[in-house]
Design an enzyme around this catalytic site. Structure first.
Site, PDB file in Angstrom:
ATOM      1  N   SER A   1       0.826  -1.208   0.000  1.00 26.30           N
ATOM      2  CA  SER A   1       0.000   0.000   0.000  1.00 26.30           C
ATOM      3  C   SER A   1       0.861   1.259   0.000  1.00 26.30           C
ATOM      4  CB  SER A   1      -0.957  -0.026   1.188  1.00 26.30           C
ATOM      5  OG  SER A   1      -1.855   1.045   1.140  1.00 26.30           O
TER       6      SER A   1
ATOM      7  N   ASP B   1      -3.689   6.219  -3.106  1.00 27.51           N
ATOM      8  CA  ASP B   1      -2.549   5.659  -2.396  1.00 27.51           C
ATOM      9  C   ASP B   1      -1.838   4.658  -3.299  1.00 27.51           C
ATOM     10  OD1 ASP B   1      -4.371   3.579  -2.292  1.00 27.51           O
ATOM     11  OD2 ASP B   1      -4.039   3.113  -0.189  1.00 27.51           O
TER      12      ASP B   1
ATOM     13  N   ASP C   1      -6.407   1.613  -3.670  1.00 27.18           N
ATOM     14  CA  ASP C   1      -7.699   1.207  -3.121  1.00 27.18           C
ATOM     15  C   ASP C   1      -8.320   2.312  -2.273  1.00 27.18           C
ATOM     16  OD1 ASP C   1      -5.958   0.997  -0.959  1.00 27.18           O
ATOM     17  OD2 ASP C   1      -6.713  -0.942  -0.273  1.00 27.18           O
TER      18      ASP C   1
END
Length: 454
Positions: A99, A243, A247
């Site tokens: 992420s 990001d 998501d």
């Protein structure tokens, strides 16, 4: 390698530094353990743009295939694109991404068929136990015929699915600046936005897992400064930041001012309720603004309050049949997307709402942004439980004050509230406060911080 899985396997995913904490050998064991725990006979995998992602993803696929499981690799993708594939194909899935973490990190987000999450209580603990038992000797040999590993491109199908859920064909033309942060938004946005009445101004669309421009974490104000400046320079209608694994999305208005994720939650909730005839349950976590349940009720819906964290949101959505869920961390969950989170679908809702009327985004979100909020404030503490007890002692018994412990401690009055939650992984307490006006919020925030840091 000898790995400390207690540092690697988190509440919702696997995440750590490569190769210090884990590597392809360990990824292969995770692949074997994943299929054993889920009972899958076929899986789908995807990965982000980090330098270590392709190798880790392929090693996981090898571990799964060695146990007789067919693997569909969709290659470079956003996390919600992997969820799409899991839902559309009915396959368990694994997404290789860390992420918004720095470049040296990588991780695995795993799900069962239909994008159902795999967390500590839904299989991740069992996966960890198997991998730990195999680290010295390797996974046991399987009698099964090895599965196949094939490739499939899902970007067009994913994009078509999203555009089928939000109609943007008749909106007025909009100019939108998108900061992909060198993450997977640079891969998905051009295809999703193709053919729509949008003038796209791309920023940092080059896929680069070393994040040369800024961290791909738009919740940190430092990481949206470039976007804010560009929106003003371009006289754009809005800006959107994604990001690293795309998501989550974060929105700034035409002035370059950040739009609260709670306001986005309320806006999308109103639109989803309208799509469902003014009926439906909407999930929100306990640090979203008071505005969210108010807007949900005003639009005929039923708000349900949950703990912070995607596993709690997804579990409640499945139990209640909710049509939508939102978190103040800019995660947005949709019944029509297998209860999974997708920042891209939330972004399309914002574009449709803005383009369906003539006003500015700042004017549009005013109706959804009704209170003064502190944002999340982290404090390092030696004794989380002791500080929470001190807060309880201070406020318990005060007239007009209620306390609840759904997640940490929430203290509420008629015109303000605050929540204090301990971090699961660091010696931190997280404070969120809100009030009907800024001076009250500041007073409540500072009183709470004085106890936390006392």
């Amino acid at each position: 390698m000898t790995a400390d899985l207690s540092q690697l396997v988190k509440a919702y995913d696997v995440r750590g530094v490569v190769p210090d904490q884990w590597d392809e050998t360990l990824a292969e064991l995770f692949g074997a353990a994943f299929v054993q725990v889920t009972g899958a006979d076929a899986i789908v995998t995807g990965h982000d743009m980090r330098p270590s992602s392709p190798g880790l993803s392929r090693a996981f696929a090898r571990g799964a295939a060695a146990r007789g499981v067919d693997v569909t690799e969709i290659g470079l993708c956003s996390t919600d694109q992997l969820y799409y594939a899991s839902g559309a194909f009915g396959l368990a899935g694994a997404m290789f991404t860390a992420s918004h973490n720095p470049a040296q990190y990588n991780g695995i987000k795993m799900c069962r068929p239909g994008a159902a999450p795999v967390g500590q209580d839904t299989g991740l603990a069992e996966i960890r136990e198997l991998v730990e038992s195999w680290m010295d000797s390797g996974a046991p040999t399987s009698d099964a015929t090895p599965g196949t590993i094939t490739q499939r491109d899902t970007l067009e199908d994913y994009s078509a699915h999203l555009r089928g859920l939000v109609d943007l064909t008749s909106i007025r033309p909009l100019k939108v600046v998108v900061d992909a942060g060198n993450g997977m938004g640079g891969h998905t946005v051009p295809t999703v936005f193709a053919g729509l009445p949008l003038t796209l101004v791309p920023m940092y669309f080059e896929l680069d897992g070393t994040f040369p421009n800024h961290e791909a974490n738009p919740l940190d104000p430092a990481n949206i400064v470039d976007l804010q400046k560009r929106v003003r320079e371009e006289d754009a209608d809005l800006g959107i930041a994604f990001d690293g694994d795309a998501d989550r999305c974060f929105v700034v208005d035409e002035r370059g001012e950040p739009v609260s994720p709670s306001a986005i939650t309320a806006l999308v909730a109103a639109r989803e309720l309208a799509r469902h005839g003014g009926k439906g349950t909407v999930i929100h976590n306990l640090i979203t603004s008071w505005s969210v349940p108010e807007v949900v009720r005003e639009n005929g819906g039923t708000p349900v309050r949950t703990r912070v964290g995607h596993s709690f949101i997804k579990a409640e959505m499945a139990t209640s049949g909710a049509i939508f869920g939102g978190e103040h961390s800019a995660h947005y969950y949709f019944k029509d997307f297998w209860n999974a989170d997708t920042g891209m679908l939330a972004a399309l809702h914002v574009l449709a709402a803005l383009g369906g009327q003539e006003g500015t985004l700042s004017a549009l979100v005013d109706q959804y942004d009704r209170y003064a909020g502190s944002g999340e404030i982290n404090s390092t503490v030696d004794d989380q439980a002791g500080r929470l007890a001190a807060i309880r002692t201070e406020y318990e018994g005060r007239e007009g004050i209620t306390l609840d412990e759904l997640d940490g401690l929430t203290v509420s009055a008629t015109d303000w509230w605050f929540n204090v939650r301990p971090s699961n992984t660091e010696p931190l307490l997280r404070l969120n406060a809100e009030a009907r006006d800024e001076p009250t919020m500041a007073k409540v925030r500072d009183e709470a911080l004085a106890i936390i840091r006392g």
